[in-house]
Design an enzyme around this catalytic site. Structure first.
Site, PDB file in Angstrom:
ATOM      1  N   TRP A 196       0.856  -1.184   0.000  1.00 17.33           N
ATOM      2  CA  TRP A 196       0.000   0.000   0.000  1.00 17.33           C
ATOM      3  C   TRP A 196       0.899   1.244   0.000  1.00 17.33           C
ATOM      4  O   TRP A 196       1.816   1.351   0.824  1.00 17.33           O
ATOM      5  CB  TRP A 196      -0.894  -0.039   1.234  1.00 17.33           C
ATOM      6  CG  TRP A 196      -1.839   1.108   1.381  1.00 17.33           C
ATOM      7  CD1 TRP A 196      -2.640   1.637   0.414  1.00 17.33           C
ATOM      8  CD2 TRP A 196      -2.093   1.863   2.566  1.00 17.33           C
ATOM      9  NE1 TRP A 196      -3.385   2.681   0.923  1.00 17.33           N
ATOM     10  CE2 TRP A 196      -3.062   2.836   2.244  1.00 17.33           C
ATOM     11  CE3 TRP A 196      -1.590   1.800   3.867  1.00 17.33           C
ATOM     12  CZ2 TRP A 196      -3.534   3.747   3.176  1.00 17.33           C
ATOM     13  CZ3 TRP A 196      -2.079   2.703   4.792  1.00 17.33           C
ATOM     14  CH2 TRP A 196      -3.031   3.662   4.452  1.00 17.33           C
ATOM     15  N   ALA A 217      -6.557  -5.152   7.614  1.00 15.00           N
ATOM     16  CA  ALA A 217      -7.489  -4.142   7.107  1.00 15.00           C
ATOM     17  C   ALA A 217      -8.698  -4.727   6.388  1.00 15.00           C
ATOM     18  O   ALA A 217      -9.600  -3.975   6.015  1.00 15.00           O
ATOM     19  CB  ALA A 217      -6.750  -3.200   6.140  1.00 15.00           C
ATOM     20  N   ASP A 223      -0.854  -5.529   9.719  1.00 17.33           N
ATOM     21  CA  ASP A 223      -1.901  -4.625   9.262  1.00 17.33           C
ATOM     22  C   ASP A 223      -3.081  -5.482   8.813  1.00 17.33           C
ATOM     23  O   ASP A 223      -3.037  -6.133   7.767  1.00 17.33           O
ATOM     24  CB  ASP A 223      -1.365  -3.772   8.098  1.00 17.33           C
ATOM     25  CG  ASP A 223      -2.353  -2.704   7.660  1.00 17.33           C
ATOM     26  OD1 ASP A 223      -3.426  -2.578   8.276  1.00 17.33           O
ATOM     27  OD2 ASP A 223      -2.049  -1.980   6.684  1.00 17.33           O
ATOM     28  N   LYS A 236     -13.455  -1.448   5.449  1.00 17.10           N
ATOM     29  CA  LYS A 236     -13.985  -2.354   4.431  1.00 17.10           C
ATOM     30  C   LYS A 236     -15.027  -3.311   4.992  1.00 17.10           C
ATOM     31  O   LYS A 236     -16.095  -3.492   4.396  1.00 17.10           O
ATOM     32  CB  LYS A 236     -12.839  -3.150   3.796  1.00 17.10           C
ATOM     33  CG  LYS A 236     -11.703  -2.306   3.217  1.00 17.10           C
ATOM     34  CD  LYS A 236     -12.149  -1.419   2.078  1.00 17.10           C
ATOM     35  CE  LYS A 236     -10.972  -0.806   1.325  1.00 17.10           C
ATOM     36  NZ  LYS A 236     -10.127   0.087   2.135  1.00 17.10           N
TER      37      LYS A 236
END
Length: 394
Positions: free
Chosen positions: A136, A219, A217, A252
């Site tokens: 990212w 996400a 991470d 999300k």
């Protein structure tokens, strides 16, 4: 007496460097200005349904209605935010979970990453963070701006559309005790590729042997293979190692993009010491996190009916994404690997010239590195998409 000209010559902000425009924001503007009816937006990383909408989830709407009816105050909650939110979300992320966790609510997953980076800087100034390539785009700036050093390791081979695990392990041979290893918990952004179970075990052994701190991470929990399956690798790593840092985003899986809902947890024997430092850092960074989105998540997880409806809708979102992956994989030999990947994103073997040509000639919009948001497609638009990209797939 200072003249206006002299004041201008001594402008306080003259030392700032011009920053490049955000490429994704520019892409949004180009897409909106395009009047072609068959245009396809695969750039922005948000979930879309079959009609191209990013809906508010049913359970979220119901929880918001409860807040509107029952919330009696907007008074401050404190630097830790909604404590019950963090407790309930920890159950989703960790299951029964370890008992050495210090956790706080943060403004989104980005806030969690930055808070974790600041904590590392406070404990180990100038520590090195190892980041796989590609990743990212905001990962490296978050850690670098917190004063940490960045090193990269190989992760994904675009030509084979597979994880370059041997290259990763070779590169991490240069890592030293006290370094940090950034890992995507599931649904890797931007590639969609993930480690096998055996590879996760090897990563755990590497971290233990070399004294590396895993920074995970997470996400996209629930958008790969399910809530439990998507957290399994992270949980195994935490069971195997004494310390870990976990950044979590609700963007999300709860569809709360603009509400900025996240959390940071740190696993450590010194959890109370860590918690005190997290609160002090949070107080200086944002004072107190925004409440609305976290309160929504708390209610969804508190009420069994809302949690069941959220889980069902999340299952449907995941099924849509994986169905699109299967259709893409069957449409062209060079896209076959997409079927075995997970999450919203895939990285195509396309250069900037091909990406520009697809936008110009076919109205197909994607990031300049060839990253596409799978959820931007529908079964009806896949044939046009594949026809457009096929000539550029080597």
């Amino acid at each position: 007496m200072l003249t206006r000209e002299l004041v201008r010559e001594r402008g306080f902000f003259d030392g700032l460097a011009v920053q490049p425009a955000d490429a994704l924001l520019g892409l949004i503007g180009l897409y909106r200005a395009d009047t072609r009816p068959g245009k396809i937006d695969l750039g922005v990383g948000v979930f879309r349904d079959d009609f191209g909408h990013t809906p508010v989830m049913r359970a979220v709407k119901a929880a918001e209605a409860m807040l509107l009816r029952d919330q009696e105050t907007k008074s401050y909650l404190g630097a830790e935010g909604d404590v019950r939110f963090a407790e309930l979300l920890a159950e989703v992320a960790f299951g029964a979970g370890p008992d050495r966790l210090a956790g706080v609510q943060t403004p989104g997953g980005t806030g969690a990453l930055r808070l974790g980076a600041e904590l590392i800087t406070r404990s180990r100034p100038g520590a090195t963070v190892w980041i796989g390539t590609p990743t990212w785009p905001n990962h490296a700036p978050i850690f670098r701006d917190a004063g940490l050093a960045i090193q990269t390791h190989r992760f994904f081979d675009v030509a084979s559309a597979a994880v370059d695990f041997d290259g990763m392990i070779e590169d991490l041979g240069e890592a030293r005790a006290g370094d940090v290893l950034l890992l995507h918990g599931c649904c890797h952004n931007p590639t969609g590729a993930g480690f096998t179970g055996a590879q996760w075990l090897e990563i755990g052994r590497l971290c233990a042997a070399r004294g590396l701190l895993p920074f995970i991470d997470l996400a996209y929990q629930g958008l790969g293979d399910g809530l439990e399956a998507d957290a399994a690798a992270m949980r195994g790593l935490m069971d195997a190692l004494p310390e870990a840092v976990i950044a979590y985003s609700c963007d999300k899986n709860f569809g709360l993009y603009r509400e900025r809902v996240g959390a940071l947890w740190v696993q450590s024997e010194a959890s109370e010491l860590v918690r005190g430092n997290l609160l002090a850092l949070a107080r200086s960074l944002w004072s107190m996190p925004p409440d609305h989105g976290a309160a929504v998540v708390r209610l969804v997880l508190e009420y069994a009916a809302l949690r069941a409806d959220w889980t069902a809708e999340l299952d449907a979102m995941r099924a849509r994404i994986n169905g699109l992956r299967a259709a893409l994989a069957a449409s062209h030999a060079r896209l076959a690997a997409i079927g075995g990947q997970r999450g919203m994103f895939a990285l195509l073997p396309l250069g900037p010239e091909a990406v520009e040509a697809l936008r110009r000639e076919h109205g197909i919009y994607m990031a300049g590195n060839g990253r596409i948001n799978i959820a931007g497609l529908t079964l009806d638009t896949i044939p046009a998409f594949v026809a457009g990209v096929a000539p550029y797939l080597s």
